[in-house]
Design a protein around this motif. Structure first.
Motif, PDB file in Angstrom:
ATOM      1  N   MET A  21     -33.156 -39.244 -42.464  1.00 46.21           N
ATOM      2  CA  MET A  21     -32.869 -38.375 -43.587  1.00 46.21           C
ATOM      3  C   MET A  21     -31.779 -37.385 -43.158  1.00 46.21           C
ATOM      4  O   MET A  21     -31.911 -36.733 -42.124  1.00 46.21           O
ATOM      5  N   ASN A  22     -30.747 -37.297 -43.950  1.00 41.34           N
ATOM      6  CA  ASN A  22     -29.626 -36.414 -43.631  1.00 41.34           C
ATOM      7  C   ASN A  22     -29.909 -35.016 -44.200  1.00 41.34           C
ATOM      8  O   ASN A  22     -29.521 -34.693 -45.316  1.00 41.34           O
ATOM      9  N   ILE A  23     -30.587 -34.200 -43.399  1.00 33.38           N
ATOM     10  CA  ILE A  23     -30.996 -32.872 -43.854  1.00 33.38           C
ATOM     11  C   ILE A  23     -29.798 -31.995 -44.171  1.00 33.38           C
ATOM     12  O   ILE A  23     -29.819 -31.235 -45.130  1.00 33.38           O
ATOM     13  N   SER A  24     -28.725 -32.061 -43.365  1.00 37.70           N
ATOM     14  CA  SER A  24     -27.579 -31.199 -43.670  1.00 37.70           C
ATOM     15  C   SER A  24     -26.980 -31.530 -45.024  1.00 37.70           C
ATOM     16  O   SER A  24     -26.603 -30.624 -45.779  1.00 37.70           O
ATOM     17  N   LYS A  25     -26.921 -32.786 -45.369  1.00 38.72           N
ATOM     18  CA  LYS A  25     -26.418 -33.189 -46.689  1.00 38.72           C
ATOM     19  C   LYS A  25     -27.322 -32.632 -47.790  1.00 38.72           C
ATOM     20  O   LYS A  25     -26.840 -32.062 -48.768  1.00 38.72           O
ATOM     21  N   LEU A  26     -28.641 -32.778 -47.615  1.00 37.53           N
ATOM     22  CA  LEU A  26     -29.576 -32.285 -48.632  1.00 37.53           C
ATOM     23  C   LEU A  26     -29.526 -30.762 -48.731  1.00 37.53           C
ATOM     24  O   LEU A  26     -29.595 -30.211 -49.838  1.00 37.53           O
ATOM     25  N   MET A  27     -29.389 -30.086 -47.599  1.00 35.19           N
ATOM     26  CA  MET A  27     -29.293 -28.620 -47.610  1.00 35.19           C
ATOM     27  C   MET A  27     -28.027 -28.170 -48.346  1.00 35.19           C
ATOM     28  O   MET A  27     -28.072 -27.206 -49.118  1.00 35.19           O
ATOM     29  N   GLU A  28     -26.931 -28.863 -48.125  1.00 30.51           N
ATOM     30  CA  GLU A  28     -25.683 -28.525 -48.827  1.00 30.51           C
ATOM     31  C   GLU A  28     -25.846 -28.718 -50.331  1.00 30.51           C
ATOM     32  O   GLU A  28     -25.413 -27.884 -51.127  1.00 30.51           O
ATOM     33  N   MET A  29     -26.460 -29.823 -50.709  1.00 30.81           N
ATOM     34  CA  MET A  29     -26.682 -30.094 -52.125  1.00 30.81           C
ATOM     35  C   MET A  29     -27.601 -29.035 -52.736  1.00 30.81           C
ATOM     36  O   MET A  29     -27.359 -28.552 -53.847  1.00 30.81           O
ATOM     37  N   GLN A  30     -28.649 -28.671 -51.995  1.00 23.84           N
ATOM     38  CA  GLN A  30     -29.589 -27.680 -52.499  1.00 23.84           C
ATOM     39  C   GLN A  30     -28.925 -26.306 -52.609  1.00 23.84           C
ATOM     40  O   GLN A  30     -29.132 -25.583 -53.578  1.00 23.84           O
ATOM     41  N   ALA A  31     -28.123 -25.948 -51.621  1.00 28.27           N
ATOM     42  CA  ALA A  31     -27.427 -24.657 -51.655  1.00 28.27           C
ATOM     43  C   ALA A  31     -26.507 -24.579 -52.869  1.00 28.27           C
ATOM     44  O   ALA A  31     -26.447 -23.546 -53.556  1.00 28.27           O
ATOM     45  N   ALA A  32     -25.819 -25.662 -53.170  1.00 27.09           N
ATOM     46  CA  ALA A  32     -24.926 -25.686 -54.337  1.00 27.09           C
ATOM     47  C   ALA A  32     -25.732 -25.560 -55.628  1.00 27.09           C
ATOM     48  O   ALA A  32     -25.348 -24.817 -56.543  1.00 27.09           O
ATOM     49  N   LEU A  33     -26.855 -26.266 -55.711  1.00 29.87           N
ATOM     50  CA  LEU A  33     -27.706 -26.167 -56.900  1.00 29.87           C
ATOM     51  C   LEU A  33     -28.275 -24.762 -57.041  1.00 29.87           C
ATOM     52  O   LEU A  33     -28.260 -24.177 -58.139  1.00 29.87           O
ATOM     53  N   ASP A  34     -28.758 -24.196 -55.951  1.00 27.54           N
ATOM     54  CA  ASP A  34     -29.290 -22.826 -55.987  1.00 27.54           C
ATOM     55  C   ASP A  34     -28.229 -21.842 -56.466  1.00 27.54           C
ATOM     56  O   ASP A  34     -28.502 -20.985 -57.308  1.00 27.54           O
ATOM     57  N   GLU A  35     -27.021 -21.976 -55.917  1.00 28.05           N
ATOM     58  CA  GLU A  35     -25.924 -21.083 -56.311  1.00 28.05           C
ATOM     59  C   GLU A  35     -25.611 -21.237 -57.795  1.00 28.05           C
ATOM     60  O   GLU A  35     -25.414 -20.254 -58.509  1.00 28.05           O
ATOM     61  N   HIS A  36     -25.588 -22.469 -58.267  1.00 24.83           N
ATOM     62  CA  HIS A  36     -25.326 -22.741 -59.683  1.00 24.83           C
ATOM     63  C   HIS A  36     -26.390 -22.074 -60.559  1.00 24.83           C
ATOM     64  O   HIS A  36     -26.061 -21.410 -61.544  1.00 24.83           O
ATOM     65  N   ILE A  37     -27.646 -22.250 -60.195  1.00 26.89           N
ATOM     66  CA  ILE A  37     -28.750 -21.683 -60.983  1.00 26.89           C
ATOM     67  C   ILE A  37     -28.712 -20.156 -60.938  1.00 26.89           C
ATOM     68  O   ILE A  37     -28.845 -19.492 -61.978  1.00 26.89           O
ATOM     69  N   GLN A  38     -28.504 -19.593 -59.755  1.00 29.11           N
ATOM     70  CA  GLN A  38     -28.496 -18.135 -59.629  1.00 29.11           C
ATOM     71  C   GLN A  38     -27.333 -17.527 -60.399  1.00 29.11           C
ATOM     72  O   GLN A  38     -27.494 -16.479 -61.023  1.00 29.11           O
ATOM     73  N   SER A  39     -26.207 -18.196 -60.405  1.00 27.93           N
ATOM     74  CA  SER A  39     -25.054 -17.710 -61.155  1.00 27.93           C
ATOM     75  C   SER A  39     -25.307 -17.824 -62.657  1.00 27.93           C
ATOM     76  O   SER A  39     -25.085 -16.870 -63.411  1.00 27.93           O
ATOM     77  N   LYS A  40     -25.769 -18.976 -63.083  1.00 24.34           N
ATOM     78  CA  LYS A  40     -26.003 -19.220 -64.509  1.00 24.34           C
ATOM     79  C   LYS A  40     -27.044 -18.266 -65.082  1.00 24.34           C
ATOM     80  O   LYS A  40     -26.947 -17.841 -66.229  1.00 24.34           O
ATOM     81  N   HIS A  41     -28.064 -17.942 -64.288  1.00 17.25           N
ATOM     82  CA  HIS A  41     -29.151 -17.086 -64.767  1.00 17.25           C
ATOM     83  C   HIS A  41     -28.990 -15.634 -64.323  1.00 17.25           C
ATOM     84  O   HIS A  41     -29.925 -14.846 -64.443  1.00 17.25           O
ATOM     85  N   ASP A  42     -27.779 -15.320 -63.828  1.00 19.04           N
ATOM     86  CA  ASP A  42     -27.424 -13.954 -63.446  1.00 19.04           C
ATOM     87  C   ASP A  42     -28.472 -13.314 -62.523  1.00 19.04           C
ATOM     88  O   ASP A  42     -28.941 -12.211 -62.773  1.00 19.04           O
ATOM     89  N   LEU A  43     -28.823 -14.036 -61.473  1.00 22.47           N
ATOM     90  CA  LEU A  43     -29.837 -13.554 -60.545  1.00 22.47           C
ATOM     91  C   LEU A  43     -29.239 -12.783 -59.374  1.00 22.47           C
ATOM     92  O   LEU A  43     -29.958 -12.148 -58.610  1.00 22.47           O
ATOM     93  N   GLY A  44     -27.902 -12.853 -59.250  1.00 25.81           N
ATOM     94  CA  GLY A  44     -27.225 -12.110 -58.198  1.00 25.81           C
ATOM     95  C   GLY A  44     -27.855 -12.313 -56.848  1.00 25.81           C
ATOM     96  O   GLY A  44     -28.128 -13.424 -56.417  1.00 25.81           O
ATOM     97  N   ALA A  45     -28.134 -11.205 -56.182  1.00 30.91           N
ATOM     98  CA  ALA A  45     -28.711 -11.256 -54.842  1.00 30.91           C
ATOM     99  C   ALA A  45     -30.223 -11.066 -54.882  1.00 30.91           C
ATOM    100  O   ALA A  45     -30.829 -10.690 -53.879  1.00 30.91           O
ATOM    101  N   GLU A  46     -30.851 -11.320 -56.014  1.00 29.83           N
ATOM    102  CA  GLU A  46     -32.293 -11.139 -56.140  1.00 29.83           C
ATOM    103  C   GLU A  46     -33.034 -11.996 -55.114  1.00 29.83           C
ATOM    104  O   GLU A  46     -32.698 -13.158 -54.888  1.00 29.83           O
TER     105      GLU A  46
END
Length: 162
Positions: free
Chosen positions: A1-26
């Motif tokens: 399992m390529n954890i670094s690939k999954l972590m990168e994908m998850q980080a991008a998704l998290d950033e997208h969600i936090q930006s879209k829902h205006d969560l900032g640094a919460e």
């Protein structure tokens, strides 16, 4: 399992969600822990491993895998939130073969992580969850492929106002 690939994908998704829902640094650790606990319960429900009162069997393997990778999303997301990178052990050393016991053990590890928020307690959650995947019959390739597919679904859901 390529954890670094999954972590990168998850980080991008998290950033997208936090930006879209205006969560900032919460700080979302508590919410993500609760989400992981809920997802773990949904997974247990699909396996039906604890339902001694019922004759109905588990859901199909694809449904169980989809629920399993939901948990992977939140485990990775918690690692990102705390700055931890999970390590995939070369061999899983847990010898538990009972699904019900493994589920309850993971609940305990998540609880421990919540109170300690250490890399060591995080790794216990990750390792125990990987072992659960093995008990469920999933290979690393199964999990990675299902994760990638679910990641795409999660982006689509965000576009649709999920």
């Amino acid at each position: 399992m390529n954890i670094s690939k999954l972590m990168e994908m998850q980080a991008a998704l998290d950033e997208h969600i936090q930006s879209k829902h205006d969560l900032g640094a919460e700080d979302l650790v508590e919410r993500k822990i609760l989400a992981l606990l809920v997802e773990l319960g949904e997974l247990a429900n699909e396996t039906r491993c604890f339902k001694f009162w019922s004759l109905k069997g588990p859901s199909d393997k694809e449904t169980i895998l989809a629920e399993y990778v939901d948990g992977i999303h939140f485990i990775l997301s918690l690692g990102i939130e705390r700055g931890f990178v999970p390590e995939v052990p070369s061999a899983l050393k847990m010898h538990q073969e009972d699904l019900t016991v493994q589920f309850t053990a993971i609940y305990g590890y998540i609880s421990e992580f919540r109170t300690q928020l250490t890399e060591s307690s995080y790794q216990k959650v990750f390792t125990a969850y990987l072992h659960l995947g093995e008990l469920l019959g999933f290979s690393a390739a199964d999990v990675e492929k299902a994760y990638v597919n679910k990641n795409e679904v999660n982006y689509e859901r965000q576009k649709q106002g999920y």
